[in-house]
Design a protein around this motif. Structure first.
Motif, PDB file in Angstrom:
ATOM      1  N   GLN A  65       0.832  -1.214   0.000  1.00 29.00           N
ATOM      2  CA  GLN A  65       0.000   0.000   0.000  1.00 29.00           C
ATOM      3  C   GLN A  65       0.861   1.257   0.000  1.00 29.00           C
ATOM      4  N   VAL A  66       2.064   1.154   0.566  1.00 33.73           N
ATOM      5  CA  VAL A  66       2.981   2.298   0.575  1.00 33.73           C
ATOM      6  C   VAL A  66       3.191   2.821  -0.841  1.00 33.73           C
ATOM      7  N   SER A 110      -4.769   1.465   0.327  1.00 33.10           N
ATOM      8  CA  SER A 110      -4.226   2.794   0.030  1.00 33.10           C
ATOM      9  C   SER A 110      -5.350   3.811  -0.147  1.00 33.10           C
ATOM     10  N   PHE A 111      -6.459   3.407  -0.795  1.00 30.91           N
ATOM     11  CA  PHE A 111      -7.614   4.302  -0.890  1.00 30.91           C
ATOM     12  C   PHE A 111      -8.143   4.643   0.502  1.00 30.91           C
ATOM     13  N   TYR A 112      -8.209   3.635   1.350  1.00 25.08           N
ATOM     14  CA  TYR A 112      -8.672   3.838   2.731  1.00 25.08           C
ATOM     15  C   TYR A 112      -7.777   4.849   3.455  1.00 25.08           C
ATOM     16  N   ILE A 113      -6.462   4.692   3.318  1.00 25.23           N
ATOM     17  CA  ILE A 113      -5.527   5.591   3.996  1.00 25.23           C
ATOM     18  C   ILE A 113      -5.696   7.030   3.508  1.00 25.23           C
ATOM     19  N   LEU A 114      -5.825   7.213   2.190  1.00 30.90           N
ATOM     20  CA  LEU A 114      -5.979   8.561   1.645  1.00 30.90           C
ATOM     21  C   LEU A 114      -7.265   9.221   2.147  1.00 30.90           C
ATOM     22  N   LEU A 115      -8.343   8.453   2.251  1.00 20.90           N
ATOM     23  CA  LEU A 115      -9.609   9.000   2.744  1.00 20.90           C
ATOM     24  C   LEU A 115      -9.513   9.374   4.219  1.00 20.90           C
ATOM     25  N   ALA A 153       1.398   6.341  -2.633  1.00 15.22           N
ATOM     26  CA  ALA A 153       2.213   7.383  -3.264  1.00 15.22           C
ATOM     27  C   ALA A 153       1.831   7.574  -4.732  1.00 15.22           C
ATOM     28  N   LEU A 154       1.568   6.471  -5.431  1.00 14.07           N
ATOM     29  CA  LEU A 154       1.180   6.571  -6.840  1.00 14.07           C
ATOM     30  C   LEU A 154      -0.148   7.302  -6.999  1.00 14.07           C
ATOM     31  N   PHE A 155      -1.124   6.985  -6.146  1.00 14.82           N
ATOM     32  CA  PHE A 155      -2.420   7.659  -6.223  1.00 14.82           C
ATOM     33  C   PHE A 155      -2.288   9.128  -5.821  1.00 14.82           C
ATOM     34  N   SER A 156      -1.411   9.403  -4.859  1.00 13.37           N
ATOM     35  CA  SER A 156      -1.163  10.803  -4.479  1.00 13.37           C
ATOM     36  C   SER A 156      -0.550  11.576  -5.634  1.00 13.37           C
ATOM     37  N   TRP A 157       0.305  10.900  -6.394  1.00 10.14           N
ATOM     38  CA  TRP A 157       0.913  11.529  -7.574  1.00 10.14           C
ATOM     39  C   TRP A 157      -0.134  11.756  -8.664  1.00 10.14           C
ATOM     40  N   LEU A 158      -1.007  10.777  -8.877  1.00 11.23           N
ATOM     41  CA  LEU A 158      -2.018  10.879  -9.929  1.00 11.23           C
ATOM     42  C   LEU A 158      -3.095  11.907  -9.605  1.00 11.23           C
ATOM     43  N   PHE A 159      -3.610  11.872  -8.371  1.00 22.24           N
ATOM     44  CA  PHE A 159      -4.780  12.674  -8.028  1.00 22.24           C
ATOM     45  C   PHE A 159      -4.453  13.948  -7.252  1.00 22.24           C
TER      46      PHE A 159
END
Length: 291
Positions: A104-105, A165-170, A109-115
């Motif tokens: 998930q690490v 990772s979606f859970y962590i970002l939310l 990071a990838l989703f943070s970069w994308l969104f």
């Protein structure tokens, strides 16, 4: 003098929290119930114990609408995460499934970069390469030689990491609101998670039957010890510890899960696999580092 006295307490909390969470895949395997009902009981027992803890601390569920919705959605993603992870545990064992979940690490990071347009460093790219190489050392280079169930277990472990990772970002987004405290936030995650898994379990043809006393103990353990106590200890300590130290201590969770898997379930581990595991753990640490 005050700083010297207080510093060991957050470290001790983070250590104990990591140990508590490391037992979660072991509890799930011992429970020997269908994967979705295991998730339902985990979230249900967590909801009950979190409610008791919240009132003991004198807190309540009052918070703004936005963080409430973000946390509820996070609970839905966590429920999906459990659906994938619990199946992965059954297919590849508690140790490897937990190690894969910690990918998930990289996805975070990838989703943070994308969104969120956050930058990705060269060290992070190196960490991804290290993690993939480590996975190859564990599974072997020839993917076609692996059993179909083992392949599916690896795939579900990576799906676990994506939804976690979606859970962590939310949850991180919800914590931007000053009205949100950690224990009520965890309860706002656990309740929707339990509801989703409660609906999904019969739809998948599974039952809520708990077959034995040891199974009940394991489900209570994963809900109370691994979830409520583990989450609470980590969330109360992590803000007071440097990121590099926290990242290193949190690696105890997948490391201990592998150790428990080897000791309790006689997981065969060869030298090349140990090297792969160490490579992945190093990659996770590098990938989780933030200045």
């Amino acid at each position: 003098m005050t700083h010297t006295i207080q510093t060991p307490l957050p470290l001790l909390k983070l250590l104990l929290g990591s140990v508590c969470i490391s037992f979660s895949p072991i509890f799930i395997k011992i429970a020997a119930v269908p994967p979705d009902s295991a998730g339902f009981y985990r979230m249900t027992f967590a909801s009950i114990s979190l409610t008791i803890l919240m009132f003991f601390l004198g807190e309540n569920l009052k918070m703004a609408l936005r963080p409430r919705l973000l946390l509820a959605l996070g609970g839905v993603f966590l429920a999906i995460d459990f659906m994938a992870w619990h199946r992965s545990i059954a297919l590849v064992g508690p140790g490897l499934s937990t190690l894969l979940g910690n990918f998930q690490v990289f996805f975070t990071a990838l989703f943070s970069w994308l969104f969120l347009k956050q930058k990705i460093s060269k060290m992070f790219i190196l960490a991804i390469i290290m993690a993939l190489c480590g996975l190859l050392f564990i599974t072997g280079v020839d993917w076609n030689n692996l059993a179909e169930g083992y392949k599916l277990g690896i795939f579900l472990g990576l799906v676990t990491a994506i939804f976690y990772s979606f859970y962590i970002l939310l949850v991180k987004a919800s914590m931007d609101d000053c009205s949100v405290n950690s224990v009520p936030a965890m309860l706002m995650v656990a309740i929707p998670g339990a509801l989703v898994l409660g609906v999904v379990t019969p739809l998948n043809g599974a039952t809520f039957v708990i077959p034995s006393g040891s199974s009940l103990f394991a489900l209570i353990g994963v809900g109370v010890i691994s979830t409520t106590i583990g989450w609470s200890l980590i969330s109360s300590a992590i803000q007071r510890i440097p990121a590099t130290v926290a990242g290193l201590i949190l690696l105890l969770q997948p490391t201990l899960a592998l150790i428990w898997d080897t000791l309790l379930f006689d997981r065969p581990t060869q030298g090349i696999e140990v090297f792969g595991i160490l490579l992945i753990l190093s990659a996770i640490y590098i990938g989780s580092y933030r200045r």
